[in-house]
Design a protein around this motif. Structure first.
Motif, mmCIF file in Angstrom:
data_model
loop_
_atom_site.group_PDB
_atom_site.id
_atom_site.type_symbol
_atom_site.label_atom_id
_atom_site.label_comp_id
_atom_site.label_asym_id
_atom_site.label_seq_id
_atom_site.Cartn_x
_atom_site.Cartn_y
_atom_site.Cartn_z
ATOM 1 N N ARG A 121 1.983 -1.410 61.051
ATOM 2 C CA ARG A 121 1.828 0.032 60.814
ATOM 3 C C ARG A 121 0.990 0.249 59.570
ATOM 4 N NH1 ARG A 121 5.892 2.937 63.428
ATOM 5 N NH2 ARG A 121 6.104 4.498 61.793
ATOM 6 N N VAL A 122 0.258 1.365 59.554
ATOM 7 C CA VAL A 122 -0.566 1.714 58.406
ATOM 8 C C VAL A 122 -0.406 3.197 58.102
ATOM 9 C CG1 VAL A 122 -2.297 -0.104 58.772
ATOM 10 C CG2 VAL A 122 -2.610 2.142 59.840
ATOM 11 N N PRO A 123 -0.617 3.571 56.835
ATOM 12 C CA PRO A 123 -0.567 5.001 56.509
ATOM 13 C C PRO A 123 -1.805 5.700 57.075
ATOM 14 C CG PRO A 123 -1.201 3.729 54.578
ATOM 15 C CD PRO A 123 -0.874 2.743 55.662
ATOM 16 N N THR A 124 -1.581 6.857 57.680
ATOM 17 C CA THR A 124 -2.681 7.633 58.247
ATOM 18 C C THR A 124 -2.597 9.066 57.763
ATOM 19 O OG1 THR A 124 -1.450 8.269 60.233
ATOM 20 C CG2 THR A 124 -2.720 6.211 60.348
ATOM 21 N N LEU A 125 -3.731 9.715 57.773
ATOM 22 C CA LEU A 125 -3.813 11.132 57.440
ATOM 23 C C LEU A 125 -4.627 11.789 58.543
ATOM 24 C CD1 LEU A 125 -3.183 13.341 55.345
ATOM 25 C CD2 LEU A 125 -5.341 12.764 54.236
ATOM 26 N N ARG A 126 -4.012 12.718 59.252
ATOM 27 C CA ARG A 126 -4.673 13.371 60.381
ATOM 28 C C ARG A 126 -5.586 14.481 59.862
ATOM 29 N NH1 ARG A 126 -3.469 12.392 65.258
ATOM 30 N NH2 ARG A 126 -1.348 11.735 64.780
ATOM 31 N N ILE A 127 -6.840 14.410 60.269
ATOM 32 C CA ILE A 127 -7.844 15.411 59.914
ATOM 33 C C ILE A 127 -8.151 16.183 61.188
ATOM 34 C CG2 ILE A 127 -10.183 15.760 59.005
ATOM 35 C CD1 ILE A 127 -8.292 14.431 56.996
ATOM 36 N N GLY A 128 -7.652 17.389 61.289
ATOM 37 C CA GLY A 128 -7.799 18.129 62.528
ATOM 38 C C GLY A 128 -8.741 19.309 62.466
ATOM 39 N N HIS A 129 -9.353 19.553 61.327
ATOM 40 C CA HIS A 129 -10.171 20.758 61.189
ATOM 41 C C HIS A 129 -11.650 20.547 61.487
ATOM 42 C CE1 HIS A 129 -10.801 18.783 57.329
ATOM 43 N NE2 HIS A 129 -11.863 19.551 57.161
ATOM 44 N N LEU A 130 -12.061 19.329 61.807
ATOM 45 C CA LEU A 130 -13.479 19.049 62.036
ATOM 46 C C LEU A 130 -13.825 19.084 63.525
ATOM 47 C CD1 LEU A 130 -13.971 15.999 59.626
ATOM 48 C CD2 LEU A 130 -14.518 18.400 59.183
ATOM 49 N N SER A 131 -14.976 19.665 63.821
ATOM 50 C CA SER A 131 -15.488 19.610 65.194
ATOM 51 C C SER A 131 -15.949 18.179 65.459
ATOM 52 C CB SER A 131 -16.664 20.570 65.345
ATOM 53 O OG SER A 131 -17.784 20.099 64.595
ATOM 54 N N ASP A 132 -16.216 17.854 66.716
ATOM 55 C CA ASP A 132 -16.718 16.520 67.044
ATOM 56 C C ASP A 132 -18.017 16.236 66.298
ATOM 57 O OD1 ASP A 132 -14.573 15.915 68.654
ATOM 58 O OD2 ASP A 132 -15.590 16.427 70.523
ATOM 59 N N GLN A 133 -18.876 17.229 66.205
ATOM 60 C CA GLN A 133 -20.142 17.076 65.478
ATOM 61 C C GLN A 133 -19.884 16.821 63.995
ATOM 62 O OE1 GLN A 133 -22.734 20.440 66.023
ATOM 63 N NE2 GLN A 133 -24.049 19.865 64.334
ATOM 64 N N ASP A 134 -18.957 17.573 63.417
ATOM 65 C CA ASP A 134 -18.633 17.389 61.999
ATOM 66 C C ASP A 134 -18.020 16.015 61.745
ATOM 67 O OD1 ASP A 134 -19.591 19.867 61.236
ATOM 68 O OD2 ASP A 134 -17.617 20.835 61.275
ATOM 69 N N LYS A 135 -17.183 15.539 62.669
ATOM 70 C CA LYS A 135 -16.591 14.203 62.509
ATOM 71 C C LYS A 135 -17.682 13.140 62.473
ATOM 72 C CE LYS A 135 -13.123 15.198 65.552
ATOM 73 N NZ LYS A 135 -12.176 14.894 66.616
ATOM 74 N N ARG A 136 -18.630 13.235 63.381
ATOM 75 C CA ARG A 136 -19.724 12.262 63.426
ATOM 76 C C ARG A 136 -20.510 12.281 62.119
ATOM 77 N NH1 ARG A 136 -22.682 12.942 69.154
ATOM 78 N NH2 ARG A 136 -23.937 11.231 68.299
ATOM 79 N N ALA A 137 -20.786 13.469 61.626
ATOM 80 C CA ALA A 137 -21.539 13.588 60.368
ATOM 81 C C ALA A 137 -20.705 13.110 59.182
ATOM 82 C CB ALA A 137 -21.992 15.034 60.159
ATOM 83 N N PHE A 138 -19.405 13.448 59.163
ATOM 84 C CA PHE A 138 -18.549 13.042 58.051
ATOM 85 C C PHE A 138 -18.437 11.528 57.953
ATOM 86 C CE2 PHE A 138 -14.396 11.764 56.405
ATOM 87 C CZ PHE A 138 -14.507 12.258 55.118
#
Length: 155
Positions: A80-97
Protein backbone atom coordinates in the motif's frame (compact mmCIF):
# COMPACT_ATOMS: atom_id res chain seq x y z
CA UNK A 1 -7.38 42.69 -6.68
CA UNK A 2 -9.03 42.53 -3.32
CA UNK A 3 -6.41 40.27 -1.75
CA UNK A 4 -8.61 37.19 -1.81
CA UNK A 5 -7.33 33.94 -3.24
CA UNK A 6 -9.42 31.55 -5.29
CA UNK A 7 -8.61 28.01 -4.24
CA UNK A 8 -9.44 25.16 -6.57
CA UNK A 9 -10.02 21.86 -4.84
CA UNK A 10 -9.00 23.23 -1.47
CA UNK A 11 -6.53 21.12 0.48
CA UNK A 12 -9.17 21.08 3.21
CA UNK A 13 -11.22 18.86 0.90
CA UNK A 14 -8.37 16.46 0.23
CA UNK A 15 -7.01 13.72 2.38
CA UNK A 16 -4.25 11.19 2.05
CA UNK A 17 -5.53 7.63 1.69
CA UNK A 18 -3.43 4.47 1.70
CA UNK A 19 -4.39 2.29 -1.26
CA UNK A 20 -3.12 -1.06 -2.47
CA UNK A 21 -0.62 -0.64 -5.30
CA UNK A 22 -2.62 -3.24 -7.21
CA UNK A 23 -5.57 -0.80 -7.29
CA UNK A 24 -3.53 1.92 -9.01
CA UNK A 25 -3.41 2.30 -12.77
CA UNK A 26 -0.15 3.26 -14.49
CA UNK A 27 -0.57 6.16 -16.88
CA UNK A 28 0.51 4.88 -20.29
CA UNK A 29 1.02 8.49 -21.43
CA UNK A 30 3.58 9.21 -18.71
CA UNK A 31 6.69 10.37 -20.57
CA UNK A 32 8.88 10.50 -17.47
CA UNK A 33 11.33 7.60 -17.15
CA UNK A 34 13.21 6.23 -14.16
CA UNK A 35 16.39 4.19 -14.33
CA UNK A 36 16.76 1.14 -12.08
CA UNK A 37 19.42 3.08 -10.14
CA UNK A 38 17.05 6.00 -9.55
CA UNK A 39 14.31 3.62 -8.38
CA UNK A 40 16.80 2.17 -5.89
CA UNK A 41 17.69 5.70 -4.73
CA UNK A 42 14.01 6.55 -4.25
CA UNK A 43 13.54 3.30 -2.33
CA UNK A 44 16.48 4.11 -0.03
CA UNK A 45 15.02 7.57 0.54
CA UNK A 46 11.62 6.10 1.43
CA UNK A 47 13.28 3.63 3.82
CA UNK A 48 15.19 6.40 5.60
CA UNK A 49 12.74 9.31 5.56
CA UNK A 50 9.37 7.63 5.06
CA UNK A 51 6.88 7.88 2.20
CA UNK A 52 6.42 11.63 2.62
CA UNK A 53 5.17 12.51 -0.85
CA UNK A 54 1.86 10.84 -1.69
CA UNK A 55 1.12 9.51 -5.15
CA UNK A 56 -1.31 11.77 -6.99
CA UNK A 57 -4.19 9.87 -8.58
CA UNK A 58 -7.34 10.77 -10.45
CA UNK A 59 -10.92 9.62 -9.85
CA UNK A 60 -10.17 6.35 -11.73
CA UNK A 61 -7.06 5.63 -9.60
CA UNK A 62 -4.82 6.45 -12.55
CA UNK A 63 -1.44 7.76 -11.44
CA UNK A 64 -0.92 11.45 -12.22
CA UNK A 65 2.38 11.81 -10.37
CA UNK A 66 4.44 9.22 -8.52
CA UNK A 67 5.30 6.44 -10.95
CA UNK A 68 8.87 6.31 -9.60
CA UNK A 69 7.65 6.18 -6.01
CA UNK A 70 5.33 3.31 -6.92
CA UNK A 71 8.21 1.32 -8.45
CA UNK A 72 10.34 2.04 -5.37
CA UNK A 73 7.50 0.87 -3.10
CA UNK A 74 7.26 -2.36 -5.09
CA UNK A 75 11.02 -2.82 -4.72
CA UNK A 76 10.61 -2.45 -0.96
CA UNK A 77 7.80 -5.02 -0.92
CA UNK A 78 5.16 -2.48 0.06
CA UNK A 79 1.59 -3.39 -0.76
CA UNK A 80 0.00 0.00 0.00
CA UNK A 81 1.08 3.58 -0.64
CA UNK A 82 -0.22 6.98 0.41
CA UNK A 83 -2.30 8.60 -2.32
CA UNK A 84 -3.94 11.96 -2.82
CA UNK A 85 -6.91 12.08 -5.18
CA UNK A 86 -6.89 15.04 -7.56
CA UNK A 87 -10.37 15.32 -8.99
CA UNK A 88 -10.60 18.90 -10.21
CA UNK A 89 -8.56 18.55 -13.42
CA UNK A 90 -9.99 17.84 -16.86
CA UNK A 91 -8.33 15.10 -18.90
CA UNK A 92 -6.52 17.80 -20.87
CA UNK A 93 -5.35 19.50 -17.67
CA UNK A 94 -4.12 16.18 -16.26
CA UNK A 95 -2.02 15.55 -19.36
CA UNK A 96 -0.54 19.04 -19.16
CA UNK A 97 0.02 18.85 -15.39
CA UNK A 98 1.94 15.57 -15.70
CA UNK A 99 4.42 17.29 -18.00
CA UNK A 100 4.49 20.57 -16.04
CA UNK A 101 5.03 18.82 -12.70
CA UNK A 102 8.20 17.22 -14.00
CA UNK A 103 9.50 19.95 -16.33
CA UNK A 104 9.09 22.81 -13.86
CA UNK A 105 11.02 20.90 -11.19
CA UNK A 106 13.87 20.34 -13.67
CA UNK A 107 14.20 24.09 -14.16
CA UNK A 108 15.01 24.75 -10.50
CA UNK A 109 18.61 25.48 -9.64
CA UNK A 110 20.90 25.12 -6.69
CA UNK A 111 22.82 27.66 -4.69
CA UNK A 112 26.21 25.90 -4.91
CA UNK A 113 27.62 27.55 -1.79
CA UNK A 114 24.67 26.67 0.42
CA UNK A 115 24.45 23.17 -1.06
CA UNK A 116 28.15 22.64 -0.42
CA UNK A 117 27.77 23.79 3.18
CA UNK A 118 24.79 21.51 3.75
CA UNK A 119 26.46 18.48 2.19
CA UNK A 120 29.68 19.13 4.11
CA UNK A 121 27.69 19.42 7.34
CA UNK A 122 26.04 16.07 6.66
CA UNK A 123 29.42 14.50 5.83
CA UNK A 124 30.81 15.78 9.12
CA UNK A 125 27.85 14.17 10.92
CA UNK A 126 28.67 10.85 9.20
CA UNK A 127 25.31 10.97 7.42
CA UNK A 128 24.98 8.81 4.31
CA UNK A 129 24.90 11.69 1.82
CA UNK A 130 24.02 9.30 -1.01
CA UNK A 131 20.51 9.43 0.46
CA UNK A 132 20.34 13.00 -0.83
CA UNK A 133 20.64 11.78 -4.41
CA UNK A 134 24.04 13.42 -4.81
CA UNK A 135 26.74 11.43 -6.55
CA UNK A 136 30.19 10.94 -5.05
CA UNK A 137 31.71 13.30 -7.61
CA UNK A 138 29.29 16.11 -6.74
CA UNK A 139 29.70 15.49 -3.02
CA UNK A 140 33.50 15.64 -3.29
CA UNK A 141 33.57 18.81 -5.38
CA UNK A 142 30.97 20.59 -3.29
CA UNK A 143 32.47 19.30 -0.05
CA UNK A 144 35.70 21.09 -0.93
CA UNK A 145 33.80 24.28 -1.69
CA UNK A 146 32.10 24.10 1.71
CA UNK A 147 35.43 23.89 3.50
CA UNK A 148 36.61 27.01 1.67
CA UNK A 149 33.43 28.97 2.38
CA UNK A 150 33.85 31.94 4.73
CA UNK A 151 30.51 31.05 6.35
CA UNK A 152 31.59 27.50 7.13
CA UNK A 153 29.35 24.52 7.76
CA UNK A 154 26.28 25.17 9.82
CA UNK A 155 26.52 28.96 9.60
Amino acid sequence: MDGSVRIQNSSLERKVTFLPISDLVTNRRNARTHSPRQIQEIARSIERFGFNNPVLIDERNQIIAGHGRIEAAKLLGRERVPTLRIGHLSDQDKRAFIIADNRLAEKAGWDPEILAIELQGLIELDFDVELTGSTDMIIKSLGGAAQESPRGPGS
